[in-house]
Design a protein around this motif. Structure first.
Motif, PDB file in Angstrom:
ATOM      1  N   UNK A  15       0.838  -1.176   0.000  1.00 40.71           N
ATOM      2  CA  UNK A  15       0.000   0.000   0.000  1.00 40.71           C
ATOM      3  C   UNK A  15       0.887   1.245   0.000  1.00 40.71           C
ATOM      4  N   UNK A  16       0.590   2.158  -0.897  1.00 40.12           N
ATOM      5  CA  UNK A  16       1.377   3.382  -1.026  1.00 40.12           C
ATOM      6  C   UNK A  16       1.126   4.317   0.154  1.00 40.12           C
ATOM      7  N   UNK A  17       2.184   4.984   0.581  1.00 44.26           N
ATOM      8  CA  UNK A  17       2.047   5.970   1.646  1.00 44.26           C
ATOM      9  C   UNK A  17       2.046   7.383   1.084  1.00 44.26           C
ATOM     10  N   UNK A  18       2.248   7.496  -0.207  1.00 43.34           N
ATOM     11  CA  UNK A  18       2.275   8.802  -0.866  1.00 43.34           C
ATOM     12  C   UNK A  18       0.897   9.042  -1.468  1.00 43.34           C
ATOM     13  N   UNK A  19       0.326  10.197  -1.191  1.00 42.94           N
ATOM     14  CA  UNK A  19      -0.975  10.520  -1.756  1.00 42.94           C
ATOM     15  C   UNK A  19      -0.813  10.725  -3.259  1.00 42.94           C
ATOM     16  N   UNK A  20      -1.656  10.042  -4.027  1.00 45.61           N
ATOM     17  CA  UNK A  20      -1.590  10.121  -5.487  1.00 45.61           C
ATOM     18  C   UNK A  20      -2.980  10.356  -6.047  1.00 45.61           C
ATOM     19  N   UNK A  21      -3.035  11.035  -7.181  1.00 46.03           N
ATOM     20  CA  UNK A  21      -4.296  11.232  -7.883  1.00 46.03           C
ATOM     21  C   UNK A  21      -4.501  10.026  -8.786  1.00 46.03           C
ATOM     22  N   UNK A  22      -5.625   9.356  -8.606  1.00 43.78           N
ATOM     23  CA  UNK A  22      -5.949   8.205  -9.440  1.00 43.78           C
ATOM     24  C   UNK A  22      -6.250   8.672 -10.866  1.00 43.78           C
ATOM     25  N   UNK A  23      -6.040   7.789 -11.797  1.00 41.89           N
ATOM     26  CA  UNK A  23      -6.242   8.127 -13.202  1.00 41.89           C
ATOM     27  C   UNK A  23      -7.656   8.654 -13.463  1.00 41.89           C
TER      28      UNK A  23
ATOM     29  N   UNK B 199      -2.990  17.373 -15.625  1.00 43.17           N
ATOM     30  CA  UNK B 199      -2.622  16.054 -15.110  1.00 43.17           C
ATOM     31  C   UNK B 199      -3.265  14.956 -15.941  1.00 43.17           C
ATOM     32  N   UNK B 200      -4.517  15.124 -16.315  1.00 46.14           N
ATOM     33  CA  UNK B 200      -5.199  14.128 -17.151  1.00 46.14           C
ATOM     34  C   UNK B 200      -4.489  13.989 -18.492  1.00 46.14           C
ATOM     35  N   UNK B 201      -4.022  15.104 -19.037  1.00 43.01           N
ATOM     36  CA  UNK B 201      -3.291  15.063 -20.310  1.00 43.01           C
ATOM     37  C   UNK B 201      -1.958  14.324 -20.154  1.00 43.01           C
ATOM     38  N   UNK B 202      -1.249  14.597 -19.084  1.00 45.38           N
ATOM     39  CA  UNK B 202       0.026  13.915 -18.818  1.00 45.38           C
ATOM     40  C   UNK B 202      -0.208  12.415 -18.655  1.00 45.38           C
ATOM     41  N   UNK B 203      -1.236  12.058 -17.887  1.00 48.89           N
ATOM     42  CA  UNK B 203      -1.565  10.647 -17.699  1.00 48.89           C
ATOM     43  C   UNK B 203      -1.884   9.978 -19.034  1.00 48.89           C
ATOM     44  N   UNK B 204      -2.693  10.627 -19.858  1.00 46.37           N
ATOM     45  CA  UNK B 204      -3.087  10.047 -21.150  1.00 46.37           C
ATOM     46  C   UNK B 204      -1.874   9.842 -22.049  1.00 46.37           C
ATOM     47  N   UNK B 205      -0.979  10.815 -22.083  1.00 48.88           N
ATOM     48  CA  UNK B 205       0.231  10.702 -22.896  1.00 48.88           C
ATOM     49  C   UNK B 205       1.127   9.586 -22.382  1.00 48.88           C
TER      50      UNK B 205
END
Length: 82
Positions: free
Chosen positions: A1-9, A16-22
């Motif tokens: 389990x990650x301890x770093x807060x992350x934005x889910x896809x 951020x959505x553009x970076x994720x898609x690329x």
């Protein structure tokens, strides 16, 4: 389990959505790598790290496979699960 807060896809918006898609489109596995998602709270930083990573892994004196091999070996030496 990650301890770093992350934005889910599915929750990513705007740049951020553009970076994720690329990133997902470039990925052989068609996923956003976890290492990139750890920087999702700072899309500006994520974009800069992603650009530097692509430059680093570009074929030159070493090919992509050789870069990955060295990165994996260094990670193993540092006991990093990367």
């Amino acid at each position: 389990m990650a301890r770093i807060k992350m934005v889910e896809e599915g929750d990513a918006e705007g740049p951020l959505a553009e970076i994720y898609a690329t990133s997902k489109a470039r990925s052989v596995a068609k996923v956003v790598p976890e290492i990139l998602r750890t920087m999702s709270l700072r899309p500006d930083f994520l974009q800069a790290v992603d650009a530097a990573s692509r430059l680093h892994f570009t074929d030159g004196a070493l090919n992509r496979a050789q870069h990955e091999m060295i990165a994996s070996y260094v990670s193993a030496l540092n006991k990093c699960r990367y």
